[in-house]
Write an enzyme that holds these catalytic residues in place. Structure first.
Site, PDB file in Angstrom:
ATOM      1  N   MET A  13      26.902  14.090  59.589  1.00  0.00           N
ATOM      2  CA  MET A  13      26.514  15.463  59.896  1.00  0.00           C
ATOM      3  C   MET A  13      25.035  15.694  59.579  1.00  0.00           C
ATOM      4  O   MET A  13      24.324  16.355  60.339  1.00  0.00           O
ATOM      5  CB  MET A  13      27.397  16.461  59.136  1.00  0.00           C
ATOM      6  CG  MET A  13      27.174  17.903  59.535  1.00  0.00           C
ATOM      7  SD  MET A  13      27.440  18.174  61.313  1.00  0.00           S
ATOM      8  CE  MET A  13      29.175  18.651  61.345  1.00  0.00           C
TER       9      MET A  13
ATOM     10  N   PHE B 152      31.639  16.427  18.910  1.00  0.00           N
ATOM     11  CA  PHE B 152      31.845  15.392  19.920  1.00  0.00           C
ATOM     12  C   PHE B 152      32.715  15.922  21.064  1.00  0.00           C
ATOM     13  O   PHE B 152      33.788  16.475  20.824  1.00  0.00           O
ATOM     14  CB  PHE B 152      32.493  14.155  19.281  1.00  0.00           C
ATOM     15  CG  PHE B 152      32.774  13.063  20.279  1.00  0.00           C
ATOM     16  CD1 PHE B 152      31.736  12.416  20.937  1.00  0.00           C
ATOM     17  CD2 PHE B 152      34.070  12.695  20.581  1.00  0.00           C
ATOM     18  CE1 PHE B 152      31.994  11.424  21.867  1.00  0.00           C
ATOM     19  CE2 PHE B 152      34.334  11.698  21.504  1.00  0.00           C
ATOM     20  CZ  PHE B 152      33.291  11.061  22.151  1.00  0.00           C
ATOM     21  N   GLN B 153      32.228  15.766  22.264  1.00  0.00           N
ATOM     22  CA  GLN B 153      32.909  16.229  23.480  1.00  0.00           C
ATOM     23  C   GLN B 153      33.183  17.736  23.475  1.00  0.00           C
ATOM     24  O   GLN B 153      34.138  18.204  24.090  1.00  0.00           O
ATOM     25  CB  GLN B 153      34.189  15.425  23.740  1.00  0.00           C
ATOM     26  CG  GLN B 153      33.883  13.961  24.068  1.00  0.00           C
ATOM     27  CD  GLN B 153      35.078  13.187  24.597  1.00  0.00           C
ATOM     28  OE1 GLN B 153      36.212  13.462  24.247  1.00  0.00           O
ATOM     29  NE2 GLN B 153      34.809  12.198  25.455  1.00  0.00           N
TER      30      GLN B 153
END
Lengths: 567, 183
Positions: free
Chosen positions: A480, A116-117
Site C-alpha cells: 500500500m 522491576f517491571q
C-alpha cells in the site's frame, strides 16, 4: 477456613467465570505467577490460549470478541507485558471492540518506586480505554472486575484495563460476587427522543433519493434485521463502511457495496447525489468521507448513533437520533410510509457497470499472461469457502482487496483493523476468531509485511491445533505504501521493498501445511487443497509485485474524485 | 464563526483517582491550553467539581465537552460563556512591610480595590483581593509600580451559573427515580 475466604487470584478467576468468561488469551510473567498458579486449578472452566507475544494475545481477544459478541479477555504480566498490549487496546478503542485486559502489577508498597517491571499502566492506558482501574486490595476485585465487563460490553463497547497489584493477588478476601449492572455516572443506552425520531421519519418520507450508510454500530447493536426492515419499507439503497460489512448480505438487492477510499464507485458518487443521507452507527471517518468540505453538502443528514460525541463531530447533521439502533431503527421504521425509489436504486447500476469494466474485471478475470492478481485470489477463495466463512485481514492492499472481493452472507463475518489500521493484526485476530466461532471457516488474508509483524503466532496455531486458512498475498513489497509512492511520490520506492523468507517453509516448520502458488492454472487446485486439508493451511500466493488497489480516492480529495486505474 | 473566546467548562465527577488526567488529555489532543483550573468537592457529597477555563472556538468546545461528558466517571460536563456566569478569582499579594508603611494613600488603595490585609509582620504584608482577572491584575500592576510585589498568586476561576439551579442535583434525583422505577 471459610470456603469463601480465598486469595485475590481466585476471586478474580471466579469473577471471570461469573461474568461468563470461558476463554483467556494471555502470557505469564513475574507479576502474575500467583494468578497463573491459581488458573492451573481452574483449567477445566477457563481455557487459556498461550500467545507468543502480548500484542498477539490482545488482537486474538479482539478477534474473539468481534465474531462472538462476547467480551475478549487478556491476561499479561506487568511492565513489558502490559506495554505490549497497548497497540491492541488502542485498536479496540478505535473499533469499539469489547475487551478486558488484566495486567499484573508490582506489589502496591512498591508502586511509584520504579520497581522491576513496574510501569504506569493506568496513565498509559487512560487515553485509549473506556475505563482503566488499578486493584490494590483483594476487597476491590469483585466490584472492579464486574464493573470492567459492564463498561466494556455496554453502550458503545470498548477496551477496559484492570491493573492488578501482586499483593492483591496473594491477599485473602471474603469473596462474594456482585454483578454490576448500573453506574450512576454512565448511561450506556440513552432514551431516544420521540421528536428526533419523528423528524427523521418525516425527512425520509419526503426524500426522493435517500441513501443509508451502514456502520459497525448496526452489528454491535444486533440490529441487522431491524436495518433490513428499515431499508425495505422505504426502499432505501445502502452502503457499508468497512467495519459495517456483513451487516447486510453481499447479494442483498439494496446493498450497493462499500464506502470510502477504496470503496465502490456508486456509493461514493451517490453520497454527493442523494437528498437525504442516513448514517447508522458509523462515525464519518476521513477514510469514508474524503474532503469534508466536498462531502454530501447537498443532502440533509440524519445520524443514528449511540455515542453522542460522534454526532456532529466530523459532519454537521440536520437530525440526530441518539440511541441504540436496535430501538431507534424500528421506531423510525414504524413512522415510514412504504415507498419505492425504483429509478434511484436502479441508478447505482451504471456506476457498478463502469467499476466492473474499468477495475473489477481486470482484477478477478485478468488476461492469461498477467501475474496472479490479489483480487482474483480473494474471489476464488471466497467462492470456494462455505457461505458462512469469516474473513480476517491484515492491513494494507491485502485488506482492501479482501474486503472488496470477499462475499458475505452472515453478520459478524469481517474481522479487520479499521480505525487504527494495525499491521500485524491479522494472524492473531484469526486465532481469536477461530476460538470465538469454532464451527465457522476462518480465512485470513495477509500480506508479506503484516504477516511478519506477528509471525510468531504461528506457534499458537500449532499448539492449539487451530484450523485457520491463511492466504498470504505476497508481492514482496509493502504494497500500500508502494502504491502511494507510485501514484504520488514519483515511483521513489523508499523502504518498501522486502527480501522475504520462504513463508511456506516457515509454516511447515510450525507443522502447518502449506503450498506456494504463482500460476493461474494451479490456483483452483491449490485452493481446493487448502480447503480439503484438515487443520491449518498456509497458501502463499505470489501475486503481481506492482499490483494496485483501485478504485482509489486520494487522501484529502473529494469522495467523488475517484482514480479508476492507470491512465 | 471561527473566532476563539473564553469558555468556562464545568464538570461534575465521581471522586476517583486519575480523573484529572482523563480530562486534561482531551484538551491536549485538541491543543487547547487550560487557562485556569479549580477542583473541589461540590455541594453533593462524593461528587467533585472541576472549573476549567480555556480559549476555544464554539464548535471545538462543543466537541471537547461531549468527549469529556462521555467518560465513564464523569457525571455531567457543560460549558458557559462569561455572560451566563458569576465568576471569581482570588489573589494574594506579598509586599515589603517597610515600603508599604512608607506608601502614601494606603487607605485609598485598600478602599479602591476592596482589598483585605491578611498578615502584617516585620518583613512583609499580605493583601488579599478577589474579583475578576482584570481586577486582581489591576492591583498587582499598581503595587508593582509603586513598591513592588514580592510574591503573587492567583487562583483558578470558580463560577456558578446565573440562571438555573445546579443542574446536577436535578439530574441525580431524576436518575435515582428512574432506577427505583425500574426495580
Amino acid at each position: 477456613m471459610d470456603k469463601n475466604v480465598i486469595t485475590g487470584s481466585e476471586a478474580l478467576l471466579r469473577t471471570l467465570i461469573a461474568e461468563g468468561v470461558d476463554t483467556i488469551f494471555g502470557y505469564p510473567g513475574g507479576q502474575v505467577i500467583p494468578l497463573y498458579d491459581c488458573l492451573y486449578d481452574y483449567s477445566d472452566r477457563l481455557k487459556h490460549i498461550l500467545a507468543r507475544h502480548e500484542q498477539g494475545a490482545t488482537h486474538a481477544a479482539q478477534g474473539y470478541a468481534r465474531v462472538s459478541g462476547k467480551t475478549g479477555v487478556v491476561l499479561v504480566t506487568s511492565g513489558p507485558g502490559a506495554t505490549n498490549t497497548i497497540t491492541g487496546i488502542a485498536d479496540a478503542m478505535m473499533d469499539s471492540t469489547p475487551i478486558v485486559v488484566i495486567s499484573g502489577q508490582v506489589p502496591s508498597p512498591l508502586l511509584g518506586s520504579d520497581a522491576f517491571q513496574e510501569i504506569d499502566v493506568i496513565g498509559i492506558a487512560q487515553p485509549i480505554t473506556k475505563w482503566a482501574y488499578q486493584i490494590r486490595k483483594p476487597e476491590e476485585i469483585a466490584w472492579a472486575v464486574s464493573r470492567a465487563f459492564y463498561i466494556a460490553s455496554t453502550g458503545r463497547p470498548g477496551p477496559v484495563v484492570i491493573d492488578f497489584a501482586k499483593d492483591a493477588q496473594i491477599g485473602l478476601v471474603d469473596y462474594v460476587y456482585e454483578k454490576v449492572s448500573r453506574i450512576r455516572s454512565y448511561q450506556p443506552v440513552p432514551e431516544a427522543d420521540a421528536e428526533q425520531i419523528k423528524t427523521a421519519a418525516r425527512l425520509i418520507n419526503e426524500a426522493e433519493k435517500p441513501f443509508a450508510l451502514v456502520g459497525q454500530g448496526v452489528i454491535l447493536g444486533g440490529a441487522e434485521k431491524e436495518l433490513l426492515a428499515f431499508l425495505e419499507k422505504a426502499d432505501i439503497p445502502a452502503a457499508a463502511t468497512m467495519l459495517g460489512l456483513s451487516a447486510m448480505p453481499s447479494d442483498y438487492r439494496l446493498n450497493k457495496g462499500m464506502l470510502g477510499m477504496h470503496g465502490n464507485v456508486g456509493p461514493n458518487r451517490k453520497t454527493n447525489d442523494c437528498d437525504v443521507l442516513i448514517a447508522i452507527g458509523m462515525r464519518f471517518d476521513d477514510r469514508v468521507t474524503g474532503n469534508l468540505q466536498a462531502y454530501a453538502r447537498q443532502a440533509k443528514i440524519i445520524h443514528f448513533d449511540i455515542d453522542l460525541s460522534e454526532i456532529g463531530k466530523n459532519v454537521p447533521v440536520d437530525v440526530s437520533v441518539w440511541g441504540d439502533a436496535k430501538e431507534t431503527l424500528p421506531a423510525v421504521t414504524r413512522l415510514l410510509n412504504p415507498a419505492t425509489h425504483t429509478e434511484w436504486t436502479g441508478s447505482f447500476a451504471a456506476d457498478e457497470q463502469e467499476e466492473y469494466e474499468k477495475v473489477v474485471e481486470k482484477e478477478i478475470h485478468p488476461e492469461g499472461n498477467r501475474p496472479l492478481q490479489m483480487g482474483e485470489v480473494v474471489r476464488k477463495v471466497s467462492d470456494a469457502a462455505e457461505s458462512d466463512a469469516i474473513l480476517v485481514t491484515d492491513v494494507g492492499q491485502n485488506q482492501m482487496m479482501a474486503v472488496r472481493y470477499f462475499r458475505y452472507n452472515h453478520t459478524r463475518s469481517v474481522v479487520t483493523s479499521g480505525g487504527l489500521g494495525t499491521m500485524g493484526f491479522g494472524l492473531p485476530a484469526a486465532i481469536g476468531a477461530k476460538e470465538g466461532a469454532p464451527d465457522r471457516i476462518v480465512c485470513l488474508f495477509t500480506g508479506d509485511g503484516g504477516l511478519q509483524m506477528t509471525l510468531q503466532e504461528l506457534g499458537t496455531i500449532m499448539q492449539e491445533k487451530l484450523d485457520i486458512k491463511i492466504i498470504v498475498l505476497n508481492n514482496n513489497y509493502l504494497g500500500m505504501v508502494r502504491q502511494w509512492q507510485e501514484l504520488f511520490f514519483d515511483k521513489r520506492y523508499s523502504a518498501t521493498t522486502m527480501a522475504n523468507p520462504d513463508f511456506a517453509a516457515i509454516a511447515r516448520a510450525y507443522g502447518i501445511r502449506s503450498r506456494k502458488v504463482a500460476k493461474r492454472e494451479e490456483l483452483d487446485e491449490a485452493i481446493a487443497e487448502m480447503f480439503n486439508s484438515s487443520g491449518a493451511f498456509m497458501l502463499v500466493a505470489e501475486v503481481e509485485t506492482h499490483g494496485m488497489v483501485y478504485p482509489m480516492v486520494p487522501a484529502g480529495a473529494a469522495i467523488t474524485h475517484i482514480i479508476m486505474g492507470k491512465s | 464563526m471561527n473566532t476563539k473566546q473564553l469558555y468556562t467548562v464545568i464538570i461534575f465527577s465521581e471522586n476517583t483517582v486519575g480523573l484529572l488526567n482523563q480530562i486534561t488529555i482531551i484538551f491536549t489532543r485538541r491543543q487547547l491550553n487550560i487557562e485556569t483550573l479549580s477542583v473541589s468537592p461540590s455541594a453533593i457529597q462524593g461528587v467533585h467539581k472541576f472549573t476549567i477555563t480555556t480559549f476555544a472556538e464554539k464548535d471545538m468546545i462543543d466537541k471537547v465537552v461531549k468527549q469529556i461528558d462521555k467518560r465513564v466517571d464523569i457525571l455531567k460536563a457543560y460549558y458557559n460563556t462569561d455572560e451566563d456566569l458569576v465568576h471569581q478569582e482570588i489573589a494574594l499579594y506579598k509586599v515589603s512591610a517597610e515600603l508599604f508603611m512608607k506608601l502614601k494613600g494606603v487607605e485609598e488603595l485598600i478602599r479602591k480595590y476592596n482589598a483585605r490585609v491578611l498578615e502584617v509582620n516585620e518583613d512583609c504584608i499580605v493583601l488579599e483581593k478577589s474579583g475578576h482577572y482584570e481586577e486582581t491584575q489591576a492591583l498587582f500592576l499598581e503595587l508593582s509600580r509603586s513598591i513592588g510585589v514580592l510574591q503573587f498568586i492567583r487562583s483558578g476561576r470558580i463560577a456558578i451559573t446565573k440562571s438555573k439551579v445546579e443542574r446536577l442535583s436535578d439530574m441525580l434525583s431524576a436518575m435515582e427515580k428512574k432506577i427505583q422505577a425500574n426495580q
